[in-house]
Write a protein that holds these residues in place. Structure first.
Motif, PDB file in Angstrom:
ATOM      1  N   ARG A  37       0.833  -1.206   0.000  1.00  0.00           N
ATOM      2  CA  ARG A  37       0.000   0.000   0.000  1.00  0.00           C
ATOM      3  C   ARG A  37       0.867   1.255   0.000  1.00  0.00           C
ATOM      4  O   ARG A  37       0.603   2.222  -0.734  1.00  0.00           O
ATOM      5  N   TYR A  41       1.026   4.005  -3.099  1.00  0.00           N
ATOM      6  CA  TYR A  41       0.581   5.362  -2.774  1.00  0.00           C
ATOM      7  C   TYR A  41       1.654   6.396  -3.114  1.00  0.00           C
ATOM      8  O   TYR A  41       1.329   7.513  -3.529  1.00  0.00           O
ATOM      9  N   TRP A 108       1.258  11.258   2.580  1.00  0.00           N
ATOM     10  CA  TRP A 108       1.254   9.919   3.167  1.00  0.00           C
ATOM     11  C   TRP A 108       1.180   9.960   4.688  1.00  0.00           C
ATOM     12  O   TRP A 108       0.408   9.232   5.305  1.00  0.00           O
TER      13      TRP A 108
END
Length: 264
Positions: A37, A41, A108
């Motif tokens: 992930r 991202y 993030w």
């Protein structure tokens, strides 16, 4: 989507799969899913210009000869190493700048259950580069030069970031130190080397060239990178966040621009 970009993204999937199954670490399902992930991202979401420049530069150096499948894969892999480096810099830069958005989505570290774990994610991103280089370039005659190149460019970029941060401390209104000459020094080291010189240098090494013989190439590319960052700083200060995809919270830069260029 162009054939080159499509191929480039295919190589990303291969490299990501290798990293998520790296025998040096015993992944759990949760840790593997989290790293995947994090990669999806932060790594492939940009314009990919830096990475694609490696492939384009290598093609030019081959003087029109068709690249083999192996050459294409290796050039794409080096391109992705630069995109990984870019992701590493941006994840940490957003934390230091206390930014809110990046590429049109939350930074993030602002996501739930991420926070300051993003610092370690940045470290992982940097370490992934070493794994990719080891997996695919260790047997090449230019492997040591590649490792040295990435280390040197990271050193230069980190010091450019340091100059930027200590010159434009948040909350300080004294802009006397922030001159045009210092700004040039910041952008040269913070951006130009890794964004413009590094992709071409990777292609030169793949072609069997000695980088010491191409100082003029480096100088031209650093000038191009400086020009690019000046444009980017202008957009940071005066660009529409809905268009550029990020909100920059570094007010000293804006204050400097307004002070030096009041008619902008």
């Amino acid at each position: 989507m162009s054939d080159l970009k499509s191929k480039f993204l295919e190589v990303y999937s291969v490299l990501k799969s290798e990293l998520l199954n790296d025998p040096a670490f015993e992944f759990t399902d949760d840790s593997r899913q989290r790293v995947e992930r994090m990669l999806d991202y932060n790594v492939p979401g940009g314009k990919l210009n830096r990475g694609l420049s490696v492939v384009d530069s290598y093609k030019l150096l081959k003087q029109g000869k068709e690249l083999t499948a192996e050459e294409t894969f290796l050039a794409c892999s080096l391109g992705w190493c630069i995109e990984w480096l870019q992701a590493y810099f941006l994840v940490l830069d957003d934390i230091m700048d206390k930014s809110h958005t990046r590429r049109g989505q939350p930074c993030w570290f602002r996501l739930p259950k991420v926070g300051m774990i993003a610092v370690n994610d940045g470290i992982l991103l940097r370490n992934h580069i070493s794994r990719i280089l080891k997996n695919h370039f260790k047997g090449t005659p230019y492997y040591v030069d590649l490792v040295d190149l990435f280390n040197e460019v990271e050193f230069q970029t980190a010091h450019g970031q340091m100059i930027d941060l200590i010159t434009t401390l948040v909350g300080e209104k004294d802009l006397s130190k922030y001159s045009l000459s210092l700004h040039r020094r910041i952008v040269q080291y913070k951006t130009a080397y890794y964004s413009f010189y590094l992709p071409v240098a990777c292609a030169l090494l793949m072609s069997g060239e000695n980088l010491d013989n191409h100082v003029d190439v480096k100088n031209v590319l650093v000038e191009m990178g400086t020009y690019f960052q000046v444009q980017d700083d202008y957009l940071d200060c005066f660009g529409d966040p809905e268009v550029i995809g990020k909100v920059n919270m570094r007010m000293p830069k804006l204050q400097y621009c307004q002070c030096k260029y009041p008619n902008l």
